[in-house]
Design a protein around this motif. Structure first.
Motif, PDB file in Angstrom:
ATOM      1  N   GLY A  79       0.844  -1.430   0.003  1.00  0.00           N
ATOM      2  CA  GLY A  79      -0.186   0.108   0.460  1.00  0.00           C
ATOM      3  C   GLY A  79       0.479   1.182  -0.226  1.00  0.00           C
ATOM      4  O   GLY A  79       1.530   1.382  -0.981  1.00  0.00           O
ATOM      5  N   ALA A  80       0.848   1.969   1.074  1.00  0.00           N
ATOM      6  CA  ALA A  80       1.359   3.549   1.309  1.00  0.00           C
ATOM      7  C   ALA A  80       2.907   3.211   2.112  1.00  0.00           C
ATOM      8  O   ALA A  80       3.585   4.015   1.534  1.00  0.00           O
ATOM      9  CB  ALA A  80       0.704   4.206   2.356  1.00  0.00           C
ATOM     10  N   VAL A  81       3.595   1.328   2.050  1.00  0.00           N
ATOM     11  CA  VAL A  81       4.697   1.586   2.991  1.00  0.00           C
ATOM     12  C   VAL A  81       5.453   0.531   1.645  1.00  0.00           C
ATOM     13  O   VAL A  81       5.205  -0.031   1.406  1.00  0.00           O
ATOM     14  CB  VAL A  81       4.340   0.848   3.865  1.00  0.00           C
ATOM     15  CG1 VAL A  81       5.756   0.259   4.374  1.00  0.00           C
ATOM     16  CG2 VAL A  81       4.008   1.400   4.926  1.00  0.00           C
ATOM     17  N   THR A  82       6.684   1.013   1.657  1.00  0.00           N
ATOM     18  CA  THR A  82       7.499   0.343   0.789  1.00  0.00           C
ATOM     19  C   THR A  82       8.629   0.169   1.574  1.00  0.00           C
ATOM     20  O   THR A  82       9.182   1.260   2.189  1.00  0.00           O
ATOM     21  CB  THR A  82       8.321   1.083  -0.904  1.00  0.00           C
ATOM     22  OG1 THR A  82       7.587   1.539  -1.319  1.00  0.00           O
ATOM     23  CG2 THR A  82       8.838   0.670  -1.111  1.00  0.00           C
ATOM     24  N   ILE A  83       9.085  -1.152   1.886  1.00  0.00           N
ATOM     25  CA  ILE A  83      10.480  -1.898   1.931  1.00  0.00           C
ATOM     26  C   ILE A  83      11.328  -1.841   1.203  1.00  0.00           C
ATOM     27  O   ILE A  83      11.127  -2.936   0.536  1.00  0.00           O
ATOM     28  CB  ILE A  83      10.517  -3.134   3.292  1.00  0.00           C
ATOM     29  CG1 ILE A  83       8.967  -2.778   4.110  1.00  0.00           C
ATOM     30  CG2 ILE A  83      11.443  -3.360   4.013  1.00  0.00           C
ATOM     31  CD1 ILE A  83       8.584  -3.876   4.853  1.00  0.00           C
ATOM     32  N   ARG A  84      12.501  -1.493   1.760  1.00  0.00           N
ATOM     33  CA  ARG A  84      13.804  -1.470   0.699  1.00  0.00           C
ATOM     34  C   ARG A  84      14.618  -2.500   1.339  1.00  0.00           C
ATOM     35  O   ARG A  84      15.060  -1.110   2.034  1.00  0.00           O
ATOM     36  CB  ARG A  84      13.544  -0.287   0.064  1.00  0.00           C
ATOM     37  CG  ARG A  84      15.305  -0.093  -1.467  1.00  0.00           C
ATOM     38  CD  ARG A  84      15.150   1.594  -1.676  1.00  0.00           C
ATOM     39  NE  ARG A  84      14.326   1.619  -2.110  1.00  0.00           N
ATOM     40  CZ  ARG A  84      14.483   3.300  -2.559  1.00  0.00           C
ATOM     41  NH1 ARG A  84      15.552   4.109  -2.245  1.00  0.00           N
ATOM     42  NH2 ARG A  84      13.229   3.562  -3.818  1.00  0.00           N
TER      43      ARG A  84
END
Length: 231
Positions: free
Chosen positions: A200-205
């Motif tokens: 959703g609005a969160v990205t884990i990189r």
């Protein structure tokens, strides 16, 4: 396009050693053509295993379709001493041709390591529906990134990126840089695999900076983990 990429790799492989601080002189969390949302907050943890961890915190926002501004604080500790770090303040102008120009100012916090000013030109080439290439050319001036007694630094990068639908994006960056009149002492090259997973609005990189053709005076590989929130 393939010929240009091969020539870039061959040229950069002639003399190379390690991670370049110029990569930190940008208000975004890593190289970025365009953020996924109008505003974005990011925080991360970066470590080279043999030194104290760095904690980057950034915020960026689009003021219009063609203008974005942002800032980043990069904090670190040194063997139990007080916090110190750097701050980057910058902006980006987008063009309808699919390119951008960015400018960044980089300053020390609670330390005297000089500053830096960097200018970046970026462009994206869409190869297929889910595959594209990002290119960057950079120039920087300042004691924080330029080799001592050098004039200025130049850098170039290419980032092939494959998108697996909307939630997963994988890329591998090839970055090379050097102080123009001190190439014997300051020419660096890095290979950086990177993976983004969106919720959703969160990205884990996650990324791993691999210093290619290491020299004895600079042998650091760097791992980074980031959380980006778009709103």
């Amino acid at each position: 396009m393939r010929k240009l990429l091969v020539l870039f790799i061959l040229f950069a492989s002639l003399i190379a050693n390690a991670h370049d601080l110029l990569q930190e002189v940008r208000y975004t969390i890593g190289p970025e053509f365009h953020s996924r949302s109008k505003s974005q907050f990011g925080v991360g943890l970066v470590s080279s295993f043999d030194s104290e961890a760095h904690i980057p915190v950034n915020f960026q926002g689009q003021l219009s379709k063609y203008l974005e501004l942002g800032g980043k604080v990069l904090m670190e500790t040194t063997e139990g001493k007080e916090w110190r770090g750097n701050i980057d303040v910058g902006g980006k102008i987008f063009f309808s041709s699919g390119s951008f120009i960015a400018i960044d100012g980089y300053f020390g916090i609670n330390r005297d390591n000089g500053g830096a000013l960097a200018l970046t030109y970026g462009n994206r080439h869409n190869v297929a529906k889910n595959f594209y290439m990002d290119y960057e050319a950079r120039a920087a001036y300042g004691d924080a990134v330029v080799y001592p007694d050098g004039l200025f630094k130049l850098a170039a990068g290419v980032i092939p990126t494959l998108r697996f639908g909307n939630p997963v994006t994988a890329s591998i960056e090839l970055n090379t840089s050097g102080t123009v009149d001190k190439l014997k002492h300051d020419y660096k090259m890095d290979l950086i695999p990177r993976l983004d997973v969106n919720f959703g609005a969160v990205t884990i990189r996650g990324e791993y900076n691999i210093a290619i053709l290491l020299e004895d005076n600079n042998t650091r590989n760097i791992i980074g983990l980031y959380i980006l929130y778009g709103f």
